[in-house]
Scaffold this active site. Structure first.
Site, mmCIF file in Angstrom:
data_model
loop_
_atom_site.group_PDB
_atom_site.id
_atom_site.type_symbol
_atom_site.label_atom_id
_atom_site.label_comp_id
_atom_site.label_asym_id
_atom_site.label_seq_id
_atom_site.Cartn_x
_atom_site.Cartn_y
_atom_site.Cartn_z
ATOM 1 C CG ASP A 1 -2.180 0.861 0.938
ATOM 2 O OD1 ASP A 1 -2.153 1.661 -0.024
ATOM 3 O OD2 ASP A 1 -3.162 0.755 1.684
HETATM 4 C C1 BGC Z 1 -5.015 3.146 0.151
HETATM 5 C C2 BGC Z 1 -5.215 2.103 -0.921
HETATM 6 C C3 BGC Z 1 -5.079 2.720 -2.277
HETATM 7 C C4 BGC Z 1 -3.741 3.411 -2.380
HETATM 8 C C5 BGC Z 1 -3.464 4.036 -3.733
HETATM 9 C C6 BGC Z 1 -3.780 3.978 -0.073
HETATM 10 O O1 BGC Z 1 -3.718 5.037 0.798
HETATM 11 O O2 BGC Z 1 -4.954 2.514 1.411
HETATM 12 O O3 BGC Z 1 -6.467 1.500 -0.758
HETATM 13 O O4 BGC Z 1 -5.232 1.743 -3.262
HETATM 14 O O5 BGC Z 1 -3.675 4.432 -1.402
HETATM 15 O O6 BGC Z 1 -4.204 5.150 -3.950
#
Ligand code: BGC
Length: 758
Positions: free
Chosen positions: A284
């Site tokens: 993530d």
């Molecule tokens: C979130 C994810 C997301 C990623 C990319 C993160 O902060 O937890 O769910 O896919 O950002 O935007």
């Protein structure tokens, strides 16, 4: 006989074909990797966002140059065929090995045509409809240049304080697994052929247990037993893996004291070895770097930890890019480890057909034709109507008549911005239909009057926290009293009041945890004033989480929960309010009476001192000041019509492990409308060496019944439905007594019993 041998030959041929395809891919990737320097290999592991900060700080700069130097494997955060094309040109024309980039984005509940938030979608209990929504999202996203969507999010959540409960399918692992499968199928296409130009590679997230954070506070610590993990939290991720999901995203939280992103047990032993996952694992957003704050060491240390755990791609943080070579020289990671990760990134690109044509998913013609097409909007409208849950409807106040005067009142009535809900990054609020517009479109001869009535919240500091992506909570120039007076004046002259209340879109979603999950004070004041006029009040409730609605339930005659319905929200709401569609949504999360009951979920254990009935009993597992029951239980949702259930008939009273058990009953539509019911089957294992929950969903069926019609509904249970995880984490069954329950929600059920013999 002939038929059987034909089937065997056909399946052998398919297997051989797959082997041949794999062998071809392996040969291609090996040859390419043979030409790559260690820096180029590490470059493939770098996933960057060139745009503004998305959900944290942006580490990467000078992205164009990095692409030229072979230091970028993929990009996310840009969309549109032309922009994506330009970035791809740099990689394909100007980098040494011309390796195409992978383009990802958060395509969560629709791409440009926005569907209901995932929690709302799940309340349809309609996997075909959910699959179609993902299919449409993939069609639009792929035309827009994207290869990869960061969805489905399948984190089981039992805590409505957690804002990201909006992004998942609720509290149940069985339903969550069905939905996970449907979404993967929708994104990746029915036969997982990722070379198709209208599919995107899916990414199941957030692996794992992200929904179980302490106190419902985002990014907080998670800790649970392995049995609880296996039985309740892991099944939806596993279902996505079994459905062939191309990628997995690590979660921010820790598991057993080790952040998921650096957790080798999770990423390698469980995911790859036990589950056989062969695809790509991405972190993530800055999750590698964050392991330093978790207390796991400096950037070099945590980057090595992540790679060694089994992570392939580093999102945003550039820990891999900047430290892995040094770690290799110092013996902290192996070349094999870097090769394995690089191979998986290249394999993903290969499977997506990018080496054949790096521009295959940038299609201006298709984008112009398909994005937000009438057909997609129609599907979004239909899906939204299926996601709404009728929580209360005294005296058949709903559906509304298309005559008389309807006062549409509330801060969410005339808001396009708030229709789309959280994580709708490519949605255009200007294209969405507000409730007021929808009601005007659908009201026929009725006279529609409108007042805002109150601000969404009067707390300016709170509004600042919510309005990070734009103004969702705005402040009227008038005082609260002036707005209230206007609202009650028009309400008094109307035949019925539709009070459009609830949360702003980003009061749920990432970093949107709340300790008070009731209506904001400004709105509660408005609601009280409206009810005081004596006019019948229908609450149309926008929310991304279960809210505490005890007062509202006691005082308002009708409540329709509409979540955040997406682009066509307003029209879909009108469809349901006026009875063009009889609501059929059923809750996938329990609604607590107050915050103190949280976590509250239907599949809880009995305990040694269960409460007998609803009344307080001393020395029983209960509260002094509130009942144990939720306000609205899991599976609950009303219809304009009524359904009655016959008693259950079982094909046998005793079954052996090889037997199948037929569970039958008749459901009758006894009301005055045609309608759809979700018939739910739960079981309880009465005696087991590991204590089992009081109910567990094992099957459900949607039945459409005309007014007065009856249908027999039949379920087949097999030994697989009676299994649970034991202390060795083996999935086992134990002979003994079981109960089976069938009903329209998890509380109001018919019951029967059977015995599983040895
Ligand atoms: C979130 C994810 C997301 C990623 C990319 C993160 O902060 O937890 O769910 O896919 O950002 O935007």
């Amino acid at each position: 006989m002939k038929k059987i041998s034909f089937i065997i030959i056909a399946s052998v041929m398919v297997t051989l074909q797959l082997y041949a395809q794999d062998a071809k891919m392996n040969a291609f990737v090996s040859e390419l990797m043979g030409k790559m320097t260690i820096d180029e290999k590490i470059g493939q592991l770098n996933l960057v966002t060139p745009g503004g900060a998305v959900t944290g700080s942006v580490v990467s700069s000078d992205v164009d140059n990095k692409i030229r130097n072979g230091q970028v494997g993929g990009l996310f955060g840009i969309t549109g065929p032309d922009k994506v094309h330009k970035a791809q040109e740099i990689a394909v024309n100007n980098s040494r090995l011309k390796i195409p980039l992978l383009f990802g984005l958060d395509v969560i509940h629709g791409h440009r045509t926005i569907f209901p938030i995932p929690l709302g979608l799940s309340c349809s209990w309609d996997t075909a409809l959910i699959e179609r929504s993902a299919r449409i999202a993939a069609t639009e996203a792929s035309a827009d240049g994207l290869d990869w969507g960061f969805s489905p999010m399948v984190d089981i959540a039992r805590d409505p304080r957690w804002g990201r409960i909006a992004e998942g399918a609720g509290e149940d692992p069985f339903l969550g697994s069905q939905i996970a499968r449907a979404m993967v199928k929708g994104y990746q296409g029915a036969n997982n052929d990722l070379t198709k130009t209208d599919v995107i590679m899916a990414c199941v997230k957030h692996f794992a247990l992200y929904g179980a954070e302490d106190a419902g506070r985002d990014y907080n610590t998670t800790d649970m037993s392995r049995i609880k993990m296996y039985q309740y939290y892991l099944p939806p991720y596993k279902a996505a893996v079994d459905a062939g999901v191309g990628t997995v995203m690590s979660s921010f939280n820790e598991i057993d004291g080790i952040p998921a992103t650096g957790n080798k047990w999770l990423m390698t032993d469980l995911l790859r070895k036990q589950w056989g996952f062969k695809g790509l694992v991405v972190t993530d957003y800055t999750a590698v770097n964050e392991m330093s704050a978790h207390g796991e060491g400096d950037l070099q240390t945590v980057s090595a930890l992540a790679l060694n755990a089994g992570i392939d791609m580093d999102m945003v943080g550039e820990g891999f890019l900047t430290t892995l070579k040094k770690s290799l020289q110092e013996g902290k990671v192996t070349e094999q480890g870097i090769n394995d990760a690089c191979r998986r990134v290249l394999e993903a690109k290969y499977k997506l057909g990018l080496f054949d044509n790096p521009y295959r998913r940038m299609d201006m013609v298709r984008a112009n034709k398909e994005i937000l097409s009438a057909e997609h909007r129609k599907a979004a409208r239909e899906t939204a109507a299926h996601s709404f849950v009728l929580l209360k409807n005294d005296n058949q106040l709903l559906p509304l008549k298309k005559s008389g005067t309807i006062a549409v009142i509330g801060p969410l009535a005339d808001s396009k911005r708030n229709m789309l809900g959280t994580w709708s990054v490519s949605g255009d609020p200007a294209k969405s239909i507000s409730v007021l517009e929808g009601i005007k479109n659908g009201a026929g001869a009725a006279n529609i009057v409108y007042a805002k009535g109150a601000n969404l919240s009067d707390d300016r500091e709170f509004a600042k926290h919510v309005n990070v992506f734009g103004t969702e909570i705005d402040f009227d120039n008038r005082s609260a009293d002036e707005m209230l007076t206007e609202a009650t004046t028009i309400a008094s002259k109307a035949d019925v009041v539709v009070a459009v209340l609830g949360e702003a879109a980003d009061m749920t979603g990432e970093s949107s945890s709340m300790s008070n999950i009731g209506l904001q004070e400004s709105q509660l004041n408005l609601l009280k004033a409206l009810i005081k006029t004596g006019k019948p009040v229908v609450i149309v409730l926008f929310n991304g989480r279960p809210m505490t609605l005890t007062w509202e339930n006691d005082h308002a005659p009708a409540i329709l929960d509409v979540w955040f319905g997406g682009t066509e929200a307003g029209n879909a709401i009108a469809d349901v309010l006026f009875g063009n569609y009889d609501p059929s949504g059923k809750l996938t999360t329990s609604f607590p009476r107050n915050v103190g009951q949280i976590p509250i979920y239907y599949n809880h254990k009995n305990t040694g001192r269960p409460l007998d009935g609803n009344e307080f009993q001393k020395f029983r597992s209960d509260y002094l000041d509130v009942s144990n029951d939720p306000l609205y239980p899991f599976g609950y949702g009303l219809s304009y019509t009524r359904f009655s259930y016959s008693d259950i008939s079982l094909s046998k009273k005793e079954i052996s492990p090889n037997d199948k058990l037929q569970v039958r009953l008749t459901v009758t539509n006894t009301g005055n409308f045609d309608g759809e019911e979700t018939v739910q089957l739960y079981i309880r294992d009465m005696v087991a060496t590991i204590t089992q929950p009081v109910k567990e969903l094992k099957a459900f069926q949607k039945v459409w019944l005309k007014k007065g019609e009856s249908k027999e509904v039949s379920f087949t249970l097999s030994i697989d439905d009676l299994k649970f995880y034991n202390s060795d984490l083996n999935l086992i069954y134990e002979p003994g007594d079981f109960k089976v329950f069938v009903g329209g929600n998890s509380r109001d059920v018919k019951e029967a019993g059977f015995t599983l013999t040895k």
